[in-house]
Write an enzyme that holds these catalytic residues in place. Structure first.
Site, PDB file in Angstrom:
ATOM      1  N   GLY A 268       0.736  -1.285  -0.114  1.00 39.94           N
ATOM      2  CA  GLY A 268      -0.009   0.144   0.086  1.00 39.94           C
ATOM      3  C   GLY A 268       0.839   1.227  -0.280  1.00 39.94           C
ATOM      4  N   ALA A 269       1.434   1.311   0.795  1.00 39.67           N
ATOM      5  CA  ALA A 269       2.638   2.597   1.180  1.00 39.67           C
ATOM      6  C   ALA A 269       3.728   2.188   1.646  1.00 39.67           C
ATOM      7  CB  ALA A 269       1.712   3.416   1.658  1.00 39.67           C
ATOM      8  N   MET A 270       4.601   3.124   1.897  1.00 40.22           N
ATOM      9  CA  MET A 270       5.988   2.918   2.815  1.00 40.22           C
ATOM     10  C   MET A 270       6.340   4.231   3.563  1.00 40.22           C
ATOM     11  SD  MET A 270       8.038   0.833   3.797  1.00 40.22           S
ATOM     12  CE  MET A 270       9.285   1.376   5.124  1.00 40.22           C
ATOM     13  N   GLU A 271       6.728   4.116   5.011  1.00 34.31           N
ATOM     14  CA  GLU A 271       6.834   5.207   5.889  1.00 34.31           C
ATOM     15  C   GLU A 271       8.364   5.706   5.662  1.00 34.31           C
ATOM     16  OE1 GLU A 271       6.151   1.976   6.895  1.00 34.31           O
ATOM     17  OE2 GLU A 271       7.508   1.498   8.574  1.00 34.31           O
ATOM     18  N   ASN A 272       8.830   5.476   4.695  1.00 28.77           N
ATOM     19  CA  ASN A 272      10.543   5.971   4.664  1.00 28.77           C
ATOM     20  C   ASN A 272      10.461   7.524   5.177  1.00 28.77           C
ATOM     21  OD1 ASN A 272      10.942   4.026   2.817  1.00 28.77           O
ATOM     22  ND2 ASN A 272      10.007   5.086   1.553  1.00 28.77           N
ATOM     23  N   HIS A 304      -1.663   6.260   8.598  1.00 29.72           N
ATOM     24  CA  HIS A 304      -0.887   5.177   8.924  1.00 29.72           C
ATOM     25  C   HIS A 304       0.561   5.489   8.866  1.00 29.72           C
ATOM     26  CE1 HIS A 304       0.200   0.729   9.551  1.00 29.72           C
ATOM     27  NE2 HIS A 304       1.166   1.129   8.692  1.00 29.72           N
ATOM     28  N   GLU A 305       1.022   5.788   7.545  1.00 30.90           N
ATOM     29  CA  GLU A 305       2.529   6.180   7.173  1.00 30.90           C
ATOM     30  C   GLU A 305       2.879   7.282   8.114  1.00 30.90           C
ATOM     31  OE1 GLU A 305       3.551   3.750   5.889  1.00 30.90           O
ATOM     32  OE2 GLU A 305       1.757   2.989   5.024  1.00 30.90           O
ATOM     33  N   HIS A 308       3.658   6.404  11.570  1.00 27.94           N
ATOM     34  CA  HIS A 308       5.055   5.642  11.773  1.00 27.94           C
ATOM     35  C   HIS A 308       6.068   6.566  11.992  1.00 27.94           C
ATOM     36  CE1 HIS A 308       4.418   1.279  10.800  1.00 27.94           C
ATOM     37  NE2 HIS A 308       3.862   1.588   9.651  1.00 27.94           N
ATOM     38  N   GLU A 327       4.301  -2.128  13.438  1.00 28.11           N
ATOM     39  CA  GLU A 327       2.687  -2.316  12.487  1.00 28.11           C
ATOM     40  C   GLU A 327       1.624  -2.229  13.445  1.00 28.11           C
ATOM     41  OE1 GLU A 327       2.768  -1.308   9.721  1.00 28.11           O
ATOM     42  OE2 GLU A 327       4.868  -1.567   9.174  1.00 28.11           O
TER      43      GLU A 327
HETATM   44  N1  PHE Z   1       5.772  -0.721   6.272  1.00 25.86           N
HETATM   45  C1  PHE Z   1       4.792  -0.622   5.479  1.00 25.86           C
HETATM   46  C2  PHE Z   1       3.401  -0.051   6.200  1.00 25.86           C
HETATM   47  O1  PHE Z   1       3.104  -0.679   6.917  1.00 25.86           O
HETATM   48  C3  PHE Z   1       4.308  -1.679   4.510  1.00 25.86           C
HETATM   49  C4  PHE Z   1       5.165  -2.231   3.506  1.00 25.86           C
HETATM   50  C5  PHE Z   1       6.077  -3.200   3.840  1.00 25.86           C
HETATM   51  C6  PHE Z   1       5.674  -1.604   2.264  1.00 25.86           C
HETATM   52  C7  PHE Z   1       7.222  -3.710   3.166  1.00 25.86           C
HETATM   53  C8  PHE Z   1       6.489  -2.024   1.534  1.00 25.86           C
HETATM   54  C9  PHE Z   1       7.358  -3.135   1.808  1.00 25.86           C
HETATM   55  O2  PHE Z   1       2.930   0.952   6.305  1.00 25.86           O
HETATM   56 ZN    ZN Z   2       2.905   0.057   8.577  1.00 24.37          ZN
END
Ligand code: PHE
Ligand code: ZN
Length: 898
Positions: A268-272, A304-305, A308, A327
């Protein structure tokens, strides 16, 4: 041929890293044929290392190493070795040193979408969990935290936007038509939070003032031409920033917060840190392209992101076994945000629906694992419903057990103790226990035991003594997870859970009764939190003047299966009178399930069509429910939820013994058909009364009205009469928003009528340039109940609108078919299984993560009859026989066959 599940790694084997990396300076030069990555890292020995003499071994995958230099000296061939995806240094190492590597990578050939990869508009990264090693050599584990400086170089015209984490510090032109940009992230972070982007994108920029008066420059980057679809995500981001300040006292810590949308993304998405990368489907929305649920989903994912940033980035995980630390907690936070922003009741109902549809079956199948697994072969397989959704329920139970203000104090303590560190689930629970003074030792079983506990409850009323006695028994039989531990000879213990039962007692007049437990001198309120800790526990309520109906597990206070022998009349009573919205809904679901279980049996013995299993009182209860929509005080969204019968997947979980997908489908359709026939007038009236004239807005009132209206439409459509068809066609023609269009299209896709193809063709023609809408077109066909669905899905695999390389397309068509259309996936001729296996085999090498998600469709295969089992086994063995099967798919298939 491989016959075993791939090699596992174990939580018990954790050791601290032998070296720490304090600084990373990356220089990334992007060219058409490849990308050169130069990395300068400041390393030192870890004083906490087990072996003070350990050698240095860096992770790397699909990297072509050009050179390695130690403190400025280029190492000769024999001074390092490359083996099995690792770079091992064979020279004497000082306490602290600089290591420089130069490597080549080929992002244009990276089809896994992990590491640095090409998508339509440019280059993007995905590093969680172990993607950073596909960019450069590193100690690619979350407990190695470094400060990053990144310089990107690329063609200026093709990739005008160059981004990385943190702050932009310098940029310029160079060479022929090229440019560069330098970014510095002031925060230490694990490599999985690293991100960079080089692309041609449009951007929406807005500022946010934090409560302490700092300005955060927010930006949403999207594919050129899609700026009109960003406003909702931007608004969601600002709402999230505000909410976290108000509810948790947490403020944004960076000057820049960027969201970048990309159409090719596995998740879905990533919290970088400061540079979230999102799947387009979790960002882009306009009324004509996105549905109400899309709008709400975007709110939740953006939140959510963003959340994080504190629960994940500032405090991160020591190792990947602790994944639920970030998570579960962050899902809990986005759930609370959803409950505050939208309707609390509806949000909770939808979240529990997800839990039951995805997590309960996972816990009952071959991939069962606790929210903190003890071992895994491929970590990507553990971004699971258990780690996320059950993880959130576990946090919610802590919240319920210790109370809201102690929970907040626990969060404060958690940040005070662990800010800037990589920690474990114990650290979180300890902060909660210490801040609240509640002993959570036993509670930790939730982190180590798998399976959905069964809570058997019995109530007994003694009229003479005016006493109501409630007894609880916990059942937690071993799952596939414990059976595997046992087979491996590993020690494990199991015991009763510590869990909260939130309850009330409802009198015959619908009023809530005051609650006094034996031993207390006066009644305390009408709702209580009972704490269970034992295998068997009894609670006695005094002064109960009338026989009550217990309302148990309000708000779904614990992720268990409740076994209470409610009479149908008691459930109807709760549906009408419970003060807790979730429990009213739950009573309706329970009632429908009891009836449908009888219906399923009737269908298996050929007596289903006669409908003798549907009580007239149920039809009347639904009639009352529908009538309540006319009351201006009523919430149409809740009525829509109550009208929605448990899904076929959820019903399969409720069946004991062999699952018969045809009988489940038959009974459910028959009940819908009967209700539609009996309540046709009411359904039509409600449908018409709810027609909106105001311009589209995804606000709660409109969303609720559309939800109820489209639920009525769905009931009415089941009959495929001329009238129903006219209704569907009219809605398709008149709809000024995607919610109504796709609802009508989905209902029409279920019908085997000539209008179906015409409508599908017209829809595709109109939307073929909007990738996310094409996904909806695939999706309604995958979920269709029409008899020819299996063969249509198979031919859609070859349709130009489908692309097996794009995860969204695979999820919209294949995963939806395999996971959301059980009757067709489990077709008696095995065609569904063959289709899944074909796709898994096609994808295994190109994108093992997506292949593995499809492979999970086989989880429940042993619950079906012998003929289906044999067909499924044939496909499982066929997949397992592939040479070089990925670890991802190998683990899933291996466990399924164990
Ligand atoms: N960490 C991300 C999330 O929960 C999910 C994710 C995991 C995205 C692995 C890409 C790869 O928001
Ligand atoms: Zn997450």
């Amino acid at each position: 041929m491989r016959t075993e599940t791939p090699q596992a790694i174990y939580l018990k084997d954790y050791t601290p890293p032998p070296f720490l990396i304090d600084t990373v300076d990356l220089d990334v030069a992007i060219f058409d044929e490849n990308t050169r990555v130069r990395s300068r890292m400041g390393l030192r020995r870890n004083p906490a290392a087990a072996d003070p003499q350990a050698s240095l071994c860096l992770d790397g995958e699909d990297l072509v190493l050009e050179s390695v230099a130690l403190d400025g000296r280029i190492l000769a061939a024999g001074e390092y070795v490359l083996c099995g995806g690792r770079l091992l240094l064979r020279v004497e190492l000082p306490e602290a040193f600089m290591l420089e590597t130069v490597s080549l990578i080929e992002p244009d050939k990276n089809t896994q979408l992990s590491g640095f990869y090409r998508s339509k508009d440019g280059y993007f990264t995905q590093c969680e969990a172990e993607g950073f090693r596909r960019i450069t050599w590193f100690l690619d584990r979350p407990d190695v935290m470094a400060k990053y400086t990144v310089t990107l170089h690329a063609d200026k015209a093709k990739f005008p936007v160059l981004l990385s984490n943190g702050n932009p510090v310098a940029s310029g032109s160079e060479g022929v038509g090229r440019h560069w940009a330098k970014w510095v992230d002031p925060f230490r972070k694990p490599s999985y939070l690293f991100a960079m982007v080089a692309a041609k994108l449009d951007v929406l920029r807005e500022d946010y003032q934090t409560r302490s008066g700092r300005t955060v420059h927010c930006a949403v980057f999207v594919e050129p031409g899609k700026l009109d679809q960003c406003a909702h995500a931007m608004a969601a981001l600002k709402k999230s920033m505000k909410w976290d300040e108000v509810v948790f006292g947490l403020e944004m810590d960076l000057d820049h917060y960027m969201i970048v949308a990309v159409g090719d993304f596995n998740m879905g998405a990533m919290e970088n840190k400061g540079l979230n990368i999102f799947n387009t489907k979790c960002v882009l929305a306009s009324p004509d392209t996105a549905t109400d649920s899309d709008f709400q989903h975007i709110d939740r994912v953006v939140a959510h992101e963003y959340f994080h940033n504190w629960t994940g980035d500032r405090v991160t995980c020591r190792d990947w076994f602790q994944l639920s630390l970030k998570e579960g907690l962050t899902v809990f936070r986005d759930q609370q945000f959803g409950m505050d922003m939208h309707s609390a009741g509806v949000t909770r109902i939808q979240d529990v629906r997800t839990l039951r549809a995805a997590q309960f079956p996972e816990d009952a199948g071959p991939m069962a694992h606790p929210i903190r697994p003890a071992s895994y072969a491929e970590i990507n397989n553990f971004y699971s419903a258990t780690v996320y959704e059950k993880g959130a329920e576990v946090i919610r139970m802590i919240h319920t057990l210790i109370g809201k203000s102690a929970f907040r104090a626990g969060m404060d303590l958690y940040f005070k103790r662990h800010d800037g560190h990589a920690v474990t689930c114990e650290d979180f629970v300890s902060a909660m226990a210490d801040a609240s003074g509640v002993d959570l030792t036993q509670f930790k079983r939730w982190y180590n035991q798998a399976g959905t506990p069964r809570l058997v409850a019995r109530g007994e009323y003694d009229a003479a003594a005016r006493r109501f006695t409630l007894s609880f028994t916990q059942q937690y039989p071993a799952t596939a997870y414990e059976r595997r531990l046992e087979a491996e000879g590993r020690k494990f213990s199991r015991g009763a859970y510590h869990l909260p039962v939130v309850l009330g007692l409802i009198g015959p007049d619908g009023a809530e009764l005051p609650l006094r437990l034996a031993g207390e001198d006066k009644a305390v309120g009408t709702q209580r939190v009972l704490e269970l800790r034992e295998d068997e526990q009894t609670f006695v309520f005094e002064d109960v003047a009338v026989q009550p109906v217990p309302s148990l597990l309000r708000g779904f206070s614990a992720p268990v299966i409740l076994d209470y022998p409610y009479a149908e009349a008691e459930l109807t009573h709760l549906m009408a009178h419970d003060t807790d919205a979730f429990s009213r809904w739950e009573a309706g679901q329970r009632l429908a399930t009891q009836i449908l279980l009888r219906g399923i049996e009737a269908f298996q013995t050929g007596k289903g069509e006669a409908l003798g299993w549907i009580p007239a009182s149920y039809v009347e209860a639904i009639r009352t429910l529908l009538a309540s929509a006319a009351d201006p005080e009523s919430d149409p969204a809740l009525i829509a939820e109550a009208l929605t019968l448990p899904s076929e997947v959820v019903l399969a979980e409720a069946v004991s013994g062999v699952v018969d997908p045809d009988a489940i489908h038959g009974a459910r359709e028959a009940l819908i058909g009967h209700l539609a026939a009996q309540l046709k007038g009411e359904l039509l009236m409600t449908y018409q009364a709810l027609k909106l004239s105001a311009p589209y807005s995804p606000d709660a009132a409109q969303v609720g009205a559309r939800a109820l209206r489209n639920t009525c439409l769905d009931y009415l459509a089941g009959s495929a009469t001329v009238e129903a068809l006219a209704l569907l066609k009219a809605q398709l023609d008149e709809a000024d928003n995607m919610t109504d269009s796709v609802a009508a299209l989905a209902a029409l896709a279920n019908l085997d009528v000539p209008e179906r193809q015409a409508a599908l063709d017209a829809f595709l023609e109109r939307w073929k340039h909007e990738a996310l809408v094409v996904d909806k077109w695939l999706n309604v066909q995958a979920l269709s109940s029409a008899a020819d669905t299996g063969s249509r899905v198979r031919s859609l695999l070859d349709h130009p609108a489908f692309d097996i390389r794009n995860p969204n397309k695979v999820y919209a068509l294949v995963r939806a078919f395999c996971r959301g259309n059980p009757r067709h996936f489990h077709a008696a001729d095995g065609s569904g299984y063959a289709l899944a296996a074909d796709v898994i085999l096609l994808l295994d090498s190109a994108n093992p993560q997506v292949a593995s998600r499809i492979a999970r469709s086989f989880d429940a295969w042993r619950r079906f009859d012998a003929a289906r089992q044999s067909l499924a086994r044939t496909q499982l063995l066929r997949i397992q026989a592939k040479t070089d099967l990925s670890r991802d798919v190998g683990e899933v298939i291996g466990r399924a066959l164990e």
